[in-house]
Design an enzyme around this catalytic site. Sequence first.
Site, PDB file in Angstrom:
ATOM      1  N   TYR A 139       0.852  -1.187   0.000  1.00  0.00           N
ATOM      2  CA  TYR A 139       0.000   0.000   0.000  1.00  0.00           C
ATOM      3  C   TYR A 139       0.885   1.234   0.000  1.00  0.00           C
ATOM      4  O   TYR A 139       1.732   1.407   0.881  1.00  0.00           O
ATOM      5  CB  TYR A 139      -0.901   0.010   1.241  1.00  0.00           C
ATOM      6  CG  TYR A 139      -1.810   1.204   1.328  1.00  0.00           C
ATOM      7  CD1 TYR A 139      -2.917   1.308   0.492  1.00  0.00           C
ATOM      8  CD2 TYR A 139      -1.570   2.227   2.239  1.00  0.00           C
ATOM      9  CE1 TYR A 139      -3.761   2.405   0.569  1.00  0.00           C
ATOM     10  CE2 TYR A 139      -2.409   3.324   2.325  1.00  0.00           C
ATOM     11  CZ  TYR A 139      -3.498   3.411   1.490  1.00  0.00           C
ATOM     12  OH  TYR A 139      -4.328   4.502   1.565  1.00  0.00           O
ATOM     13  N   ASP A 232       9.385   2.485   0.214  1.00  0.00           N
ATOM     14  CA  ASP A 232       8.322   3.206   0.910  1.00  0.00           C
ATOM     15  C   ASP A 232       8.453   2.875   2.393  1.00  0.00           C
ATOM     16  O   ASP A 232       8.002   1.833   2.865  1.00  0.00           O
ATOM     17  CB  ASP A 232       6.964   2.779   0.365  1.00  0.00           C
ATOM     18  CG  ASP A 232       5.805   3.474   1.062  1.00  0.00           C
ATOM     19  OD1 ASP A 232       6.049   4.193   2.054  1.00  0.00           O
ATOM     20  OD2 ASP A 232       4.656   3.291   0.626  1.00  0.00           O
ATOM     21  N   LYS A 260       4.441   9.418   8.800  1.00  0.00           N
ATOM     22  CA  LYS A 260       4.072   8.918  10.125  1.00  0.00           C
ATOM     23  C   LYS A 260       4.994   9.411  11.239  1.00  0.00           C
ATOM     24  O   LYS A 260       4.826  10.514  11.732  1.00  0.00           O
ATOM     25  CB  LYS A 260       3.961   7.390  10.104  1.00  0.00           C
ATOM     26  CG  LYS A 260       2.807   6.885   9.224  1.00  0.00           C
ATOM     27  CD  LYS A 260       2.567   5.407   9.373  1.00  0.00           C
ATOM     28  CE  LYS A 260       1.511   4.888   8.407  1.00  0.00           C
ATOM     29  NZ  LYS A 260       0.137   5.232   8.763  1.00  0.00           N
TER      30      LYS A 260
END
Length: 418
Positions: A139, A232, A260
């Site tokens: 994702y 990622d 994050k």
Amino acid sequence: MNSEELWAQAKQLFAGGVNSPVRAAVKPFPFYVERGKGAYIYTVDGKKFIDYVLGYGPLILGHSPESVKRRIVEQLERGWLFGTPSELEIELARKIRSHIPSAQKIRFVNSGTEATMAAIRLARGYTKRSKILKFSGNYHGAHDYALVEAGSAATEYNVATSDGVPMEIMKTVEICEFNDLDCVDKKLRNEDIATVILEPVMGNAGVILPEKDFLFGLRELTKTYNSLLIFDEVITGFRISIGGAQSYYQIYPDITTLGKIIGGGFPIGAVAGKAEIIDNFTPAGKVFNAGTFNANPISMIAGIATIEELEKEYPYIIANQAAKTLVEELERLLKTKHTINHVGSMFQIFFGIDEVRNYSDAKRADKEYYIKFHERLLKEGVFIPPSQYETIFTSAAHKDDVIADTIDKLMKVIGELN
């Protein structure tokens, strides 16, 4: 108002009642949180939960740590948006560069989605190629190029390839299974792929680890066929080590996307990489990227304060030990067929299956049993992700007493399920 009353209002205001789909996975309706502190969240209904979701990963220090909160309040007194550069963006960039080996230069954006979207555009602009290669169940955010066989809530709601993504875009995205180097080799041979993008540890199909030599093989293949390698690390960056997965596995990409943790719980994303590549962003180059809130002072100071705490090392010692202890206890207690994938302070349980090494394996796990496990834990005051395709996180706030309490609750729940 209680959660049920708020949910009734939310359904009249938002598609599906929420603003991010995984939040609707808590049944019969989501609980509404009014505050968080340490390892706990507190709902409008007066309930208290031990939190193992942690905002889906950013809160490695736990909720509302004083060292971060103090710096944010100080910055609020000075102002929170200027539309100009600030010294804070230089300070945070230097901290990131000192820990992330591949980060020679950085472009700040506002989310992990923005980071991967900008990174893919950058790779295409740099290589002059149009195709990308991604892995099933990885994702990379909620933009068109990422929503082809995507994990996370896209899998949970059976939209791994989203409606609204034009076929012309899908044709530019090649797919391989995670841990399948032979597939990657075949896809790269035409030398028309700009970049291979992946989560070095999958965190959005549950936790799935790279097999021995998989990351090394990707690095070698991308060099051979002149494609860029993007890690990622929106989830893994500053989580499985202060240098991310690339430091943990000692494989270094051309471009890294971050998010994050580097924002300390505030909106943020970053594209980092080799200077000669990052310098293709405007105004130095011709790959356009801009944003009103890019490098906003609040996200910058929250990130600085968070990394300063991580540099003291104790957060990793506590969070990693907490996860290790929980995994060991789960292995001891669970009698049903299962496997647990674990690295650092992140793990996930897959029921009804002996091994999960890719997205196809993850989809064969007993999702209904996981939902029962989640629901029983929720009744006992323990909040793990409501979706099988997310990650259980621990933090520096998950100290021995919190873990002991969690184990007591696990014993009760697993005893009932067994």
